[in-house]
Design an enzyme around this catalytic site. Structure first.
Site, PDB file in Angstrom:
ATOM      1  CE  LYS A   1      26.913  26.327  45.380  1.00 15.76           C
ATOM      2  NZ  LYS A   1      26.937  27.686  44.846  1.00 15.76           N
TER       3      LYS A   1
ATOM      4  CB  THR B   1      23.279  27.563  46.306  1.00 17.46           C
ATOM      5  OG1 THR B   1      24.192  28.499  45.768  1.00 17.46           O
ATOM      6  CG2 THR B   1      21.853  27.917  45.912  1.00 17.46           C
ATOM      7  CG  ASP B   2      29.196  29.255  49.324  1.00 14.86           C
ATOM      8  OD1 ASP B   2      29.851  28.795  48.368  1.00 14.86           O
ATOM      9  OD2 ASP B   2      29.706  29.538  50.434  1.00 14.86           O
TER      10      ASP B   2
ATOM     11  CG  PHE C   1      12.972  -6.103  15.051  1.00 18.09           C
ATOM     12  CD1 PHE C   1      12.086  -5.931  16.110  1.00 18.09           C
ATOM     13  CD2 PHE C   1      12.959  -5.154  14.021  1.00 18.09           C
ATOM     14  CE1 PHE C   1      11.203  -4.853  16.145  1.00 18.09           C
ATOM     15  CE2 PHE C   1      12.084  -4.073  14.046  1.00 18.09           C
ATOM     16  CZ  PHE C   1      11.207  -3.923  15.122  1.00 18.09           C
TER      17      PHE C   1
ATOM     18  CD  GLN D   1      10.227  -1.762  20.994  1.00 15.42           C
ATOM     19  OE1 GLN D   1      11.108  -2.580  20.709  1.00 15.42           O
ATOM     20  NE2 GLN D   1       9.777  -0.885  20.115  1.00 15.42           N
TER      21      GLN D   1
ATOM     22  CG  ASN E   1      18.133  -1.303  18.928  1.00 13.50           C
ATOM     23  OD1 ASN E   1      19.140  -1.993  19.114  1.00 13.50           O
ATOM     24  ND2 ASN E   1      17.109  -1.717  18.203  1.00 13.50           N
TER      25      ASN E   1
ATOM     26  CG  HIS F   1      20.464   0.372  15.158  1.00 12.46           C
ATOM     27  ND1 HIS F   1      19.386  -0.400  15.499  1.00 12.46           N
ATOM     28  CD2 HIS F   1      20.029   1.658  15.189  1.00 12.46           C
ATOM     29  CE1 HIS F   1      18.329   0.372  15.704  1.00 12.46           C
ATOM     30  NE2 HIS F   1      18.702   1.640  15.534  1.00 12.46           N
TER      31      HIS F   1
HETATM   32  O1  LIG Z   1      13.989  -4.074  18.945  1.00 14.90           O
HETATM   33  C1  LIG Z   1      13.670  -3.247  18.060  1.00 14.90           C
HETATM   34  N1  LIG Z   1      12.555  -2.477  18.233  1.00 14.90           N
HETATM   35  C2  LIG Z   1      12.150  -1.560  17.313  1.00 14.90           C
HETATM   36  O2  LIG Z   1      11.102  -0.867  17.485  1.00 14.90           O
HETATM   37  C3  LIG Z   1      12.945  -1.428  16.154  1.00 14.90           C
HETATM   38  N2  LIG Z   1      12.858  -0.611  15.048  1.00 14.90           N
HETATM   39  C4  LIG Z   1      13.922  -0.918  14.269  1.00 14.90           C
HETATM   40  O3  LIG Z   1      14.176  -0.351  13.155  1.00 14.90           O
HETATM   41  N3  LIG Z   1      14.688  -1.903  14.820  1.00 14.90           N
HETATM   42  C5  LIG Z   1      14.094  -2.235  16.009  1.00 14.90           C
HETATM   43  N4  LIG Z   1      14.437  -3.118  16.967  1.00 14.90           N
END
Ligand SMILES: O=c1[nH]c(=O)c2[nH]c(=O)[nH]c2[nH]1
Length: 288
Positions: A12, A57-58, A155, A215, A241, A243
């Protein structure tokens, strides 16, 4: 040609339980969503329709409610273990139970019986059990822990090909909604204490890492958890991410010195990874 029954499980899903504990006028609540999946001697029900081995499951749903009344919910890892062991111990046809629980946090508005939902964050637990004394595993976690660093993130140095338009940056907003799950070495942990500590290490890992990529931040967060909490041997994370793009204010004759951003909701980068101790025992069923 021979056709056979492969892996199978049933149960369930998403029994929503709110358990109120009354201490005179003062109430406490636990708000959870419990999903049970069982497996065992289920050849007959699939091959011939004989239901003799099937715990409905009940009944599983009713057991969740009855256990919430009888034992309270407590730490969700314990509630999951209790349920999983029960299904396997009580039914000879059930060999394995998987119990997944989400917990929604509530904060107090007043001291007695009024509550307000605590943001979007969800605590999770995933328990597997072959019954009392058998193989067991517990994975704790959280979903949608939304965090943002308004600086301390760069970055650059990435591949640039004919389709690259992204500008390198040494100062950007880094924002994400963390989904993380962490595997415990054993099943005897103080779950509440461990959860709060791991959550805090994830937050501090995010805040205190000067980031060259999401990452790298993910890895540092996981590494910090494993270094500080020895009851945990593996951490998996999924981090979109979120943005934040600098808005071009030149058309209005204004500079934008990293002050005004457009928070895009899609598309988003998706960064996922596992960080594990090299002495981690083999991944048990709990990850599958
Ligand atoms: O921290 C990031 N990793 C990425 O792999 C990536 N790719 C991206 O366009 N921006 C970012 N920023």
């Amino acid at each position: 040609m021979t056709i056979v029954l492969g892996d199978n499980r049933y149960g369930k899903a998403e029994t929503r339980v709110v358990r109120v504990t009354r201490d005179g006028d003062v109430h406490r609540i636990k708000d959870v969503n419990v999903s049970v999946l069982l497996s065992g001697d289920m050849e007959d029900v699939h091959l011939t329709g004989d239901n003799a081995a099937v715990l409905p499951t009940d009944t599983q749903k009713n057991t969740v409610f009855a256990f919430a009344k009888r034992y309270g919910v407590g730490e969700i890892e314990n509630f999951g273990l209790r349920l999983a062991r029960h299904f396997v111990d009580a039914q000879p046809t059930i060999a394995h139970a998987r119990v997944e629980i989400e917990e929604y946090a509530w904060n107090r508005i007043t001291e007695r019986h009024s509550f307000v939902r605590d943001g979007t964050e969800v605590r999770t637990a995933l328990v597997h059990s072959d019954g009392t004394g058998g193989r067991e595993s517990v994975v704790s976690g959280l979903k949608d822990l939304v965090v943002l660093n308004s600086t301390g993130s760069e970055f650059h140095g990435f591949i640039e090909d004919e389709f690259t338009t992204l500008r390198p940056t040494d100062d950007r907003i880094l924002a994400t909604a963390v989904t993380a799950s962490w595997r415990h070495r054993g099943v005897g942990t103080d779950w509440g204490d461990s959860y709060r500590a791991v959550r805090e290490h994830l937050l501090r890992g995010f805040a205190e890492t000067h980031s060259l990529s999401l990452q790298q931040t993910l890895y540092e967060m996981g590494r910090r958890v494993l270094r500080e909490r020895r009851e945990v041997c593996e951490v998996r994370m999924s981090m979109p991410n979120r943005h934040h793009f600098l808005v071009d204010l030149q058309p209005f004759g204004m500079n934008n010195d990293n002050e005004v951003y457009f928070a895009a909701d899609r598309p988003y980068g998706l960064i996922e990874g596992t960080v594990l101790d090299d002495d981690a025992p083999d991944a048990p069923a709990a990850w599958s």
